[in-house]
Design an enzyme around this catalytic site. Structure first.
Site, short mmCIF file in Angstrom:
data_model
loop_
_atom_site.label_atom_id
_atom_site.label_comp_id
_atom_site.label_asym_id
_atom_site.label_seq_id
_atom_site.Cartn_x
_atom_site.Cartn_y
_atom_site.Cartn_z
N HIS B 13 0.83 -1.29 0.09
CA HIS B 13 -0.02 0.07 0.01
C HIS B 13 1.03 1.32 0.17
O HIS B 13 1.46 1.56 1.15
CB HIS B 13 -0.97 -0.03 1.35
CG HIS B 13 -1.97 1.11 1.22
ND1 HIS B 13 -3.47 0.93 1.35
CD2 HIS B 13 -1.78 2.39 0.89
CE1 HIS B 13 -3.96 2.11 1.10
NE2 HIS B 13 -3.15 3.10 1.05
N HIS B 15 1.92 5.38 -1.69
CA HIS B 15 1.34 6.29 -2.29
C HIS B 15 2.84 7.24 -2.95
O HIS B 15 3.68 7.54 -2.45
CB HIS B 15 0.86 7.45 -1.63
CG HIS B 15 -0.62 6.92 -1.14
ND1 HIS B 15 -1.65 7.44 -1.93
CD2 HIS B 15 -0.82 6.28 0.04
CE1 HIS B 15 -2.84 6.77 -0.99
NE2 HIS B 15 -2.12 6.28 0.02
N LEU B 16 2.79 6.81 -4.34
CA LEU B 16 3.92 7.38 -5.17
C LEU B 16 3.62 8.93 -5.57
O LEU B 16 4.87 9.60 -6.19
CB LEU B 16 4.49 6.68 -6.25
CG LEU B 16 5.16 5.15 -5.73
CD1 LEU B 16 5.69 4.39 -6.83
CD2 LEU B 16 6.26 5.78 -4.91
N ARG B 17 2.48 9.44 -5.69
CA ARG B 17 2.08 10.55 -6.22
C ARG B 17 2.80 10.83 -7.51
O ARG B 17 2.89 9.74 -8.39
CB ARG B 17 2.98 11.95 -5.26
CG ARG B 17 2.61 11.69 -3.85
CD ARG B 17 1.17 11.88 -3.50
NE ARG B 17 1.24 11.71 -1.86
CZ ARG B 17 0.04 11.52 -1.30
NH1 ARG B 17 -1.05 10.86 -2.09
NH2 ARG B 17 0.01 11.73 -0.03
N ASN B 41 -5.19 7.13 -6.57
CA ASN B 41 -5.65 8.42 -5.92
C ASN B 41 -5.02 9.61 -6.41
O ASN B 41 -4.62 10.63 -5.64
CB ASN B 41 -6.29 8.54 -4.47
CG ASN B 41 -5.05 8.17 -3.48
OD1 ASN B 41 -4.02 7.82 -4.00
ND2 ASN B 41 -5.02 8.98 -2.61
N LYS B 96 -9.22 -0.45 -6.11
CA LYS B 96 -9.06 0.29 -4.85
C LYS B 96 -10.35 1.21 -4.66
O LYS B 96 -10.58 2.17 -5.51
CB LYS B 96 -7.87 1.36 -4.52
CG LYS B 96 -7.96 2.15 -3.43
CD LYS B 96 -7.78 1.38 -2.19
CE LYS B 96 -7.85 2.24 -0.87
NZ LYS B 96 -6.70 3.23 -0.62
N HIS B 135 -10.37 1.22 1.40
CA HIS B 135 -10.22 2.20 2.46
C HIS B 135 -11.67 2.20 3.49
O HIS B 135 -12.54 2.63 3.05
CB HIS B 135 -10.11 3.76 2.09
CG HIS B 135 -9.74 4.68 2.94
ND1 HIS B 135 -8.67 5.32 3.21
CD2 HIS B 135 -10.53 4.95 4.35
CE1 HIS B 135 -8.69 6.09 4.16
NE2 HIS B 135 -9.92 5.86 4.97
N HIS B 169 -4.89 -0.65 5.32
CA HIS B 169 -4.30 -0.03 6.54
C HIS B 169 -5.19 -0.06 7.70
O HIS B 169 -5.70 0.82 8.27
CB HIS B 169 -3.95 1.50 6.22
CG HIS B 169 -5.04 2.22 5.38
ND1 HIS B 169 -6.49 2.28 5.88
CD2 HIS B 169 -5.15 2.94 4.24
CE1 HIS B 169 -7.20 2.99 5.00
NE2 HIS B 169 -6.33 3.30 3.88
N ASP B 241 1.24 2.54 3.35
CA ASP B 241 0.52 3.60 3.33
C ASP B 241 1.57 5.11 3.24
O ASP B 241 1.02 5.91 3.85
CB ASP B 241 -0.80 3.69 4.16
CG ASP B 241 -1.47 4.68 3.85
OD1 ASP B 241 -1.57 5.26 2.68
OD2 ASP B 241 -2.57 5.15 4.61
N HIS B 245 3.82 14.45 1.57
CA HIS B 245 3.06 15.62 1.39
C HIS B 245 3.86 16.61 1.68
O HIS B 245 4.85 16.48 2.39
CB HIS B 245 1.84 16.04 2.27
CG HIS B 245 0.70 15.23 2.21
ND1 HIS B 245 -0.33 15.40 1.25
CD2 HIS B 245 0.19 14.34 3.07
CE1 HIS B 245 -1.22 14.52 1.31
NE2 HIS B 245 -1.03 13.82 2.52
N ALA B 257 -3.32 14.71 5.76
CA ALA B 257 -3.35 13.51 6.25
C ALA B 257 -2.40 12.47 5.56
O ALA B 257 -2.38 12.48 4.28
CB ALA B 257 -4.62 12.70 6.46
#
Lengths: 341, 341
Positions: B13, B15-17, B41, B96, B135, B169, B241, B245, B257
């Site tokens: 899980h 997030h690589l943006r 996302n 997802k 989620h 998560h 996860d 940011h 978050a």
């Protein structure tokens, strides 16, 4: 336009800080309130007669001409002698007890809430009729700290039946319920705990300006607090716990705890009580209850509120700092129209 | 000095943006992991084959030469046709599902978790053997959101017995317990939820860098998660996860978050499993379980960790921004000594 009159409002839990911050925030309370119970958690805390009287002078200087009485408190120590307390009693309204490290500037608070540890000072206070104001939190899990403190309140109430004990800034249903269980237990409640829950602090984005101690709890807790306030429960007093910090200490990593509500307290209370059709109880909640509990007569002051938009300043400035109030930049439905003293 | 080998670690899980952030954070995972399940996302979310393959290309470009496989996911929509899913199935590891508005960039998620609303896509996924990653939070009180979602997981598991459902998560004891109730329920757990509780986020000072969704819960929840991870519960997989940011979006009013753990994940997991004398289970938790659940063979990679101080960078830079990792500036007891692929 609709109007409403508040007579001699009192803020029975207030942080005025010191120096430049005091010069800024003092008048934001003293102009519209008749008096306020002043927290003693300065650095160092107020523990001597000299410190107390000198702090009172600085407050009176900051608030002069406003017809405002600062009700001073001493920072609790477990070895205050009878003689010392007898001498200082005419200058204070109560003594504030902090468990060590529980909130801002409480590092020198009591290290143990064991009754025997506190007994010497509490017996002296009891004999002299000095009320005890308590920050009632354990060092447990953040959402349980106040609930876990309830047995300590019970033990204090049982062991010192002649001591008036004020549970400061209560945030839970449990505390509201305890209020009716012991004759000598009283409480203050803040404005923000009547309005917010943990969802407002950390449910959407994180909001440092609503981060405070005790932290805002669940919806059922807020409902219990609001119900008691709206009914003007005779043992419940308004105490804003307005706690200004410079903006850079709020909007940062390691944000300081405290919500700055002094500039909006009366306007928002009026709105809240009006919305719930309980305006007839607001004077009791914000003034009469405290006069009865603490047994004093407040300075006469008449605040006329009018149902007219009030835009909350985005911040207040002092020196090179700013302080951000609750509802910064938002529009509130009630304004203060006039103040008569 | 003590050493420990992790084979083909997987982050299920992540997030690589995109763009410059991807260029920075991609390699922080791809160098030390064999593969990762990539969250869809983005803005706009990944919902077409073109968007998916193009995002995969950008990830491969950012991580090239590292021996790293990005396992792509599609952003759930309730009207994906069988034909579309059949065509895309070879390119994705799962889909997802986000309830609308529940976390970062989830505005276009599903507006209702009603099973009938989701049925068309879920039936197609079930037939095609495409796992569903969820989620799992309601829009209730922040501390109850995951617990309140449990009946929805149960309903999904019952209605789609052939669908592999991954509770992403997880943060509660309730979710750990549910894992054993339905054969087709699996879960990921983050590093930070094995380490922190709400006390770390809002118990002392407010800590924006530990603010995440779902929010960290109670001690008993952390214990349940940690116990399942240390035992390498076969239905539980590591999914960091890790959610970077830019610093200014964390340390501000309205903090975003997400906890950024990619650069420290293996070092801290090794420390945690060693402290609990469960190092023998770490390879299952961080690699083998996922290969069995998702049925694939991970790229060979051997990470040797050594018990030698590692100072976590205070921040990572990209363009004019910085990203702050968990444990920024702190010293960890385990370092990555070498990576063999």
């Amino acid at each position: 336009m609709q109007k409403f009159e508040i007579n001699s409002p009192l803020d029975m839990h207030l942080h005025l800080r010191d120096a430049d911050m005091l010069a800024l925030v003092g008048p934001l309370t003293s102009k519209s309130f008749s008096g306020a119970l002043i927290m003693p958690n300065l650095v160092p805390p107020v523990t001597t007669k000299e410190a107390l009287l000198s702090y009172k002078d600085r407050i009176n200087e900051a608030c002069k001409g406003d017809g405002f009485e600062p009700f001073m408190t001493l920072f609790f120590k477990n070895d205050y002698s009878y003689e010392f307390l007898e001498e200082i009693s005419e200058h204070i309204i109560g003594i504030k007890l902090y468990p060590a490290g529980i909130t801002t500037n409480s590092e020198t608070g009591v290290s143990s809430m064991d009754i025997e540890n506190l007994r010497p000072t509490l017996e002296n206070m009891s004999k002299l009729g000095i009320p005890l104001c308590v920050h009632g939190e354990t060092n447990g899990f953040v959402m349980d700290r106040e609930k876990e403190f309830m047995p300590i309140y019970e033990s204090l109430a049982q062991n010192f039946p002649n001591l008036k004990i004020i549970m400061e800034h209560i945030t839970t249903k449990d505390a509201v319920e305890l209020l009716d269980k012991y004759e000598n237990l009283y409480a203050t409640v803040t404005l923000h705990h009547l309005l917010i829950t943990l969802d407002d602090v950390a449910g959407g984005a994180l909001n440092p300006h609503l981060f405070c101690k005790p932290i805002a709890k669940r919806y059922e807790d807020r409902t219990a607090l609001l119900t008691a306030a709206l009914e003007a429960h005779p043992k419940l007093m308004f105490g804003s716990d307005s706690a200004p910090h410079p903006k850079h200490k709020k909007e940062c990593c390691g944000c300081a705890a405290g919500v700055f509500t002094a500039p909006i307290a009366l306007q928002v209370l009026t709105d809240l009580f009006e919305k719930h059709k309980k305006l007839e109880n607001l004077n009791a909640f914000v003034s009469l209850n405290a006069q009865k509990v603490y047994n004093f007569k407040a300075i006469d002051k008449k605040i006329t509120l009018i149902k007219k938009d009030f835009t909350v300043p985005a911040f207040y400035e002092y020196k090179n700092e700013t302080v951000v109030p609750m509802y910064a930049g938002e529009i509130l439905p009630w304004s203060i129209e006039s103040i008569e003293k």
